[in-house]
Motif scaffolding. Sequence first.
Motif, PDB file in Angstrom:
ATOM      1  N   GLU A 269       0.830  -1.206   0.000  1.00 55.84           N
ATOM      2  CA  GLU A 269       0.000   0.000   0.000  1.00 55.84           C
ATOM      3  C   GLU A 269       0.868   1.260   0.000  1.00 55.84           C
ATOM      4  OE1 GLU A 269      -3.406   2.290   2.693  1.00 55.84           O
ATOM      5  OE2 GLU A 269      -2.506   0.430   3.408  1.00 55.84           O
ATOM      6  N   THR A 270       1.929   1.246   0.802  1.00 56.31           N
ATOM      7  CA  THR A 270       2.834   2.400   0.851  1.00 56.31           C
ATOM      8  C   THR A 270       3.452   2.669  -0.515  1.00 56.31           C
ATOM      9  OG1 THR A 270       3.347   1.981   3.181  1.00 56.31           O
ATOM     10  CG2 THR A 270       4.884   3.364   1.965  1.00 56.31           C
ATOM     11  N   LEU A 271       3.897   1.613  -1.183  1.00 54.58           N
ATOM     12  CA  LEU A 271       4.494   1.775  -2.508  1.00 54.58           C
ATOM     13  C   LEU A 271       3.476   2.308  -3.520  1.00 54.58           C
ATOM     14  CD1 LEU A 271       6.625  -1.483  -2.636  1.00 54.58           C
ATOM     15  CD2 LEU A 271       7.532   0.850  -2.693  1.00 54.58           C
ATOM     16  N   VAL A 272       2.231   1.817  -3.447  1.00 55.89           N
ATOM     17  CA  VAL A 272       1.209   2.273  -4.395  1.00 55.89           C
ATOM     18  C   VAL A 272       0.844   3.734  -4.136  1.00 55.89           C
ATOM     19  CG1 VAL A 272      -1.167   1.950  -5.184  1.00 55.89           C
ATOM     20  CG2 VAL A 272       0.281  -0.037  -4.773  1.00 55.89           C
ATOM     21  N   ARG A 273       0.687   4.094  -2.864  1.00 53.65           N
ATOM     22  CA  ARG A 273       0.334   5.481  -2.543  1.00 53.65           C
ATOM     23  C   ARG A 273       1.466   6.445  -2.917  1.00 53.65           C
ATOM     24  NH1 ARG A 273      -4.330   6.156   0.128  1.00 53.65           N
ATOM     25  NH2 ARG A 273      -5.246   4.398   1.237  1.00 53.65           N
ATOM     26  N   LYS A 274       2.703   5.963  -2.913  1.00 50.94           N
ATOM     27  CA  LYS A 274       3.852   6.813  -3.212  1.00 50.94           C
ATOM     28  C   LYS A 274       4.458   6.471  -4.574  1.00 50.94           C
ATOM     29  CE  LYS A 274       3.870   8.668   0.991  1.00 50.94           C
ATOM     30  NZ  LYS A 274       3.592  10.099   1.255  1.00 50.94           N
ATOM     31  N   LYS A 275       3.652   5.889  -5.464  1.00 48.80           N
ATOM     32  CA  LYS A 275       4.240   5.467  -6.735  1.00 48.80           C
ATOM     33  C   LYS A 275       4.764   6.683  -7.490  1.00 48.80           C
ATOM     34  CE  LYS A 275      -0.193   4.971  -9.229  1.00 48.80           C
ATOM     35  NZ  LYS A 275      -0.994   3.977  -9.983  1.00 48.80           N
ATOM     36  N   GLY A 276       5.871   6.453  -8.148  1.00 43.49           N
ATOM     37  CA  GLY A 276       6.589   7.560  -8.763  1.00 43.49           C
ATOM     38  C   GLY A 276       7.749   8.021  -7.907  1.00 43.49           C
ATOM     39  N   GLN A 277       7.774   7.552  -6.644  1.00 47.57           N
ATOM     40  CA  GLN A 277       8.861   7.903  -5.726  1.00 47.57           C
ATOM     41  C   GLN A 277       9.697   6.664  -5.418  1.00 47.57           C
ATOM     42  OE1 GLN A 277       7.585  10.011  -2.173  1.00 47.57           O
ATOM     43  NE2 GLN A 277       5.725  10.703  -3.192  1.00 47.57           N
ATOM     44  N   ILE A 278      10.967   6.883  -5.139  1.00 47.12           N
ATOM     45  CA  ILE A 278      11.840   5.813  -4.648  1.00 47.12           C
ATOM     46  C   ILE A 278      11.835   5.880  -3.132  1.00 47.12           C
ATOM     47  CG2 ILE A 278      14.196   4.909  -4.586  1.00 47.12           C
ATOM     48  CD1 ILE A 278      14.625   6.178  -7.347  1.00 47.12           C
ATOM     49  N   LEU A 279      11.436   4.799  -2.487  1.00 48.12           N
ATOM     50  CA  LEU A 279      11.337   4.767  -1.028  1.00 48.12           C
ATOM     51  C   LEU A 279      12.479   3.942  -0.448  1.00 48.12           C
ATOM     52  CD1 LEU A 279       7.487   4.179  -0.610  1.00 48.12           C
ATOM     53  CD2 LEU A 279       8.737   6.341  -0.759  1.00 48.12           C
ATOM     54  N   SER A 280      13.196   4.525   0.496  1.00 48.38           N
ATOM     55  CA  SER A 280      14.326   3.837   1.112  1.00 48.38           C
ATOM     56  C   SER A 280      13.850   2.694   1.999  1.00 48.38           C
ATOM     57  CB  SER A 280      15.148   4.816   1.950  1.00 48.38           C
ATOM     58  OG  SER A 280      14.399   5.236   3.083  1.00 48.38           O
ATOM     59  N   ARG A 281      14.761   1.798   2.329  1.00 42.79           N
ATOM     60  CA  ARG A 281      14.419   0.713   3.253  1.00 42.79           C
ATOM     61  C   ARG A 281      13.963   1.272   4.584  1.00 42.79           C
ATOM     62  NH1 ARG A 281      19.084  -3.100   5.441  1.00 42.79           N
ATOM     63  NH2 ARG A 281      19.336  -1.284   6.774  1.00 42.79           N
ATOM     64  N   GLU A 282      14.625   2.327   5.064  1.00 43.06           N
ATOM     65  CA  GLU A 282      14.261   2.927   6.350  1.00 43.06           C
ATOM     66  C   GLU A 282      12.854   3.496   6.309  1.00 43.06           C
ATOM     67  OE1 GLU A 282      17.062   3.499   4.699  1.00 43.06           O
ATOM     68  OE2 GLU A 282      18.510   2.476   6.002  1.00 43.06           O
ATOM     69  N   ARG A 283      12.476   4.127   5.210  1.00 43.60           N
ATOM     70  CA  ARG A 283      11.124   4.694   5.081  1.00 43.60           C
ATOM     71  C   ARG A 283      10.077   3.591   5.107  1.00 43.60           C
ATOM     72  NH1 ARG A 283       6.786   5.338   4.984  1.00 43.60           N
ATOM     73  NH2 ARG A 283       5.407   6.846   3.996  1.00 43.60           N
ATOM     74  N   LEU A 284      10.362   2.481   4.463  1.00 47.42           N
ATOM     75  CA  LEU A 284       9.420   1.365   4.454  1.00 47.42           C
ATOM     76  C   LEU A 284       9.339   0.704   5.831  1.00 47.42           C
ATOM     77  CD1 LEU A 284      10.255  -0.147   0.962  1.00 47.42           C
ATOM     78  CD2 LEU A 284       8.206   1.138   1.600  1.00 47.42           C
ATOM     79  N   GLU A 285      10.454   0.622   6.529  1.00 47.31           N
ATOM     80  CA  GLU A 285      10.435   0.060   7.881  1.00 47.31           C
ATOM     81  C   GLU A 285       9.549   0.897   8.800  1.00 47.31           C
ATOM     82  OE1 GLU A 285      14.827  -2.104   8.176  1.00 47.31           O
ATOM     83  OE2 GLU A 285      14.533  -0.095   9.025  1.00 47.31           O
TER      84      GLU A 285
END
Length: 229
Positions: free
Chosen positions: A162-178
């Motif tokens: 869900e986080t990746l879909v809501r932020k699609k177009g952005q590169i999310l770091s491992r720390e941000r996903l954690e």
Amino acid sequence: MRILMVEDDTLFGGALHKALLRAGYAVDWIQSGREFVAAMRSAEYGCVLLDLNLPDLNGEECLRTLRERNPGLSAIVITARGGLIDRVRLLELGADDYLTKPVDLDEVTARVRAVTRRAQLAQSGGASVLTHGALKLQPARRTATWKGKVVPLTNREFWLLETLVRKKGQILSRERLEEALYGWGDEVDSNAVEVYIHHLRRKFDPALIKTVRGLGYHLGAEVGDEVEG
């Protein structure tokens, strides 16, 4: 989803903390207004549960701070004040909902689901389904489908996707996903995010999530949304 719980009553707070964990949420439990201000600066949350009777800062001031810094963040106030004027004032200050102590723990989790569902609908322009090609997510039901077929996911697999879909177009770091998956004090394996992404690629499509070496992850190109069979 990560929740911030601000409650200085250790007995009630402990019970509520356990109830939220059982409901599948990641929870940061703090016990003062000053900790609340620091938490709002350091992490991103899906909902805040705020007790008004804090030992240092006034709970209403905390609510004002929340609205100034994150107008769209869902906030449920838990208070011992039950008068009509108090309830009206809380709503005017920006509370999305309120509960008067003593509260039923199942009702709290139900209210969390309700206010976050409304916030998610508002963020998505009224759409209850998030899409990315053949992928469709329903956050309110915590369900995912791929080419029309339901794909079972754990809570953390769903939150990460869900986080990746809501932020699609952005590169999310491992720390941000954690941060989206774990509360303070949770034990996090060093490769936890990589493991969840491996599971998601296996359940959906290897090309669904792309790795950008040294930076993080983002969604791949959208694939066709035709329904098989």
